[in-house]
Write an enzyme that holds these catalytic residues in place. Structure first.
Site, PDB file in Angstrom:
ATOM      1  CE  LYS A   1      -4.426  -1.624   1.689  1.00 47.08           C
ATOM      2  NZ  LYS A   1      -5.509  -1.482   2.678  1.00 47.08           N
TER       3      LYS A   1
ATOM      4  CE  LYS B   1      -5.895  -8.659  -2.664  1.00 47.67           C
ATOM      5  NZ  LYS B   1      -6.120  -8.180  -1.293  1.00 47.67           N
TER       6      LYS B   1
ATOM      7  CE  LYS C   1     -14.653  -0.527  -7.037  1.00 46.35           C
ATOM      8  NZ  LYS C   1     -15.395  -0.897  -8.220  1.00 46.35           N
TER       9      LYS C   1
HETATM   10  P1  AMP Z   1     -11.129  -6.372   2.004  1.00 46.55           P
HETATM   11  O1  AMP Z   1     -11.958  -6.058   0.806  1.00 46.55           O
HETATM   12  O2  AMP Z   1      -9.657  -6.133   1.769  1.00 46.55           O
HETATM   13  O3  AMP Z   1     -11.644  -5.751   3.258  1.00 46.55           O
HETATM   14  O4  AMP Z   1     -11.250  -7.959   2.209  1.00 46.55           O
HETATM   15  C1  AMP Z   1     -12.311  -8.614   2.860  1.00 46.55           C
HETATM   16  C2  AMP Z   1     -12.080 -10.113   2.876  1.00 46.55           C
HETATM   17  O5  AMP Z   1     -12.043 -10.638   1.536  1.00 46.55           O
HETATM   18  C3  AMP Z   1     -10.725 -10.503   3.507  1.00 46.55           C
HETATM   19  O6  AMP Z   1     -10.902 -11.682   4.288  1.00 46.55           O
HETATM   20  C4  AMP Z   1      -9.832 -10.769   2.324  1.00 46.55           C
HETATM   21  O7  AMP Z   1      -8.794 -11.676   2.610  1.00 46.55           O
HETATM   22  C5  AMP Z   1     -10.829 -11.365   1.335  1.00 46.55           C
HETATM   23  N1  AMP Z   1     -10.383 -11.134  -0.062  1.00 46.55           N
HETATM   24  C6  AMP Z   1     -10.163  -9.922  -0.634  1.00 46.55           C
HETATM   25  N2  AMP Z   1      -9.755 -10.073  -1.918  1.00 46.55           N
HETATM   26  C7  AMP Z   1      -9.718 -11.410  -2.160  1.00 46.55           C
HETATM   27  C8  AMP Z   1      -9.365 -12.207  -3.309  1.00 46.55           C
HETATM   28  N3  AMP Z   1      -8.988 -11.650  -4.454  1.00 46.55           N
HETATM   29  N4  AMP Z   1      -9.449 -13.551  -3.194  1.00 46.55           N
HETATM   30  C9  AMP Z   1      -9.851 -14.126  -2.022  1.00 46.55           C
HETATM   31  N5  AMP Z   1     -10.179 -13.436  -0.909  1.00 46.55           N
HETATM   32  C10 AMP Z   1     -10.115 -12.099  -0.964  1.00 46.55           C
END
Ligand code: AMP
Ligand code: TRP
Length: 327
Positions: free
Chosen positions: A113, A193, A196
């Protein structure tokens, strides 16, 4: 009897995507059957990067609506907005005082980040894992269902729990991370990965036409330049999506047809699109229905926050007592 307490969180940044769904949310829904579950929309984590202030409340409400539409039943878990339970930041401060700076500087997410947001490398971004540890520990959580990218943060939480217990007496469990069967989905570029912020995602609530357009143009096994070139499903991100959304016999079939070059990528994508929409269509319908009843979402979030505050107050009292802070 439950198996223990679960905590997990999601940031209200933009729309929730199918990586979140497969990596975390679907697992959260399943876990509510056996565990005492606490789920949070972590707004304090989201503000560690520049965000759109005007639409922030709407993003938070959208996140809540999407989670409920995905099947999270507020009668079987607590769902709340992190900043509504003030003890999260209180415990984070205390944990700051037992966290070695070097541990935070080594975190992969911080390094990534900091590169992505060079113009705003703030202290909150560095301290992000400490707030996450506080989220988890405040409820004495025993397990944390997350996607693969969050393992390092849960490992960090284990170390901080151990350190706290060592200094002030046994207080917190050492939480385990729990992964779904697909803990990492790559983005439509097939490289990074799905996320968004990288604009390589498929939002759960996106219009079917837009989803198809994204799938149609997404990257598959790049060695398959022509229809007659055999492909390798193991290195194709679309195949990973098939394993998450298509029935087992279809998964076997698409793998065979890919390896023998008897089906082209576009046809394979059409099958995926059909199965993906079978799963997303009821979620989208439920989300639309919930949009008409915003008060219901606010009630759920208020109820979640007040139940979480009760637990949080008890735990903080114990923490203050152990540390000989004001009693
Ligand atoms: P976040 O959007 O970063 O708050 O992520 C919320 C949850 O989604 C967390 O447990 C992340 O590890 C999971 N997550 C986010 N992106 C991915 C992805 N591309 N594949 C699998 N899990 C994800
Ligand atoms: N850092 C997590 C993410 O980006 C979100 C999060 C905040 C979280 N607090 C948490 C996840 C506590 C699990 C437990 O995905």
């Amino acid at each position: 009897m439950t198996k223990g307490r679960i905590f997990s969180g999601i940031q209200p940044t933009g729309t929730i995507h199918i990586g979140n769904y497969i990596g975390a949310i679907k697992n959260w829904v399943a876990l509510t059957e056996a565990y005492d579950c606490v789920f949070s929309i972590v707004d304090y984590h989201a503000i560690t990067i520049d965000y759109d202030v005007e639409s922030f409340q709407e993003s938070i409400m959208n996140a809540a609506r999407t989670l409920i539409a995905c099947g999270l039943n507020p009668e079987k878990c607590r769902l709340f907005i992190q900043s509504r339970v003030i003890e999260h930041t209180e415990l984070a401060w205390i944990l700051n005082c037992i966290t070695p700076l070097g541990d935070l500087e080594r975190m992969t997410q911080f390094k990534d980040k900091s590169k992505q947001h060079r113009e705003n490398i703030n202290v909150g971004l560095l301290d992000y894992p400490v707030l996450q540890a506080a989220d988890i520990m405040l409820y004495k959580s025993t397990a944390v269902p997350v996607g693969e990218d969050q393992i390092q943060h849960v490992e960090f939480t284990r170390r901080i729990s151990r350190r706290f217990n060592g200094k002030f007496g046994k207080t917190f469990p050492e939480p385990k991370w729990l992964l779904s069967s697909t803990p990492k989905i790559l983005g439509l570029d097939g490289k990074a990965k799905m996320s968004k912020s990288l604009n390589n995602d498929i939002g759960i609530l996106e219009r079917p036409d837009d989803i198809w357009e994204k799938l149609r143009t997404s990257v598959t096994d790049e060695n398959r330049k022509r229809l007659k070139d055999p492909g390798d499903p193991k290195i194709c991100n679309l195949y990973t999506m098939h394993t998450s959304f298509s029935p087992d016999d279809v998964v076997t079939d698409v793998a065979d047809q890919c390896k023998s070059a008897s089906r082209g990528c576009v046809d394979c994508k059409k099958i995926l699109f059909e199965n993906l929409m079978k799963e997303l269509a009821p979620i989208q319908a439920k989300a639309q229905e919930l949009e008409k009843r915003p008060d219901e979402i606010s009630d759920i979030l208020n109820d979640g926050a007040s139940k979480c505050s009760e637990t949080a107050k008890e735990v903080m009292e114990e923490v203050r007592g152990k540390m000989k802070l004001a009693g």
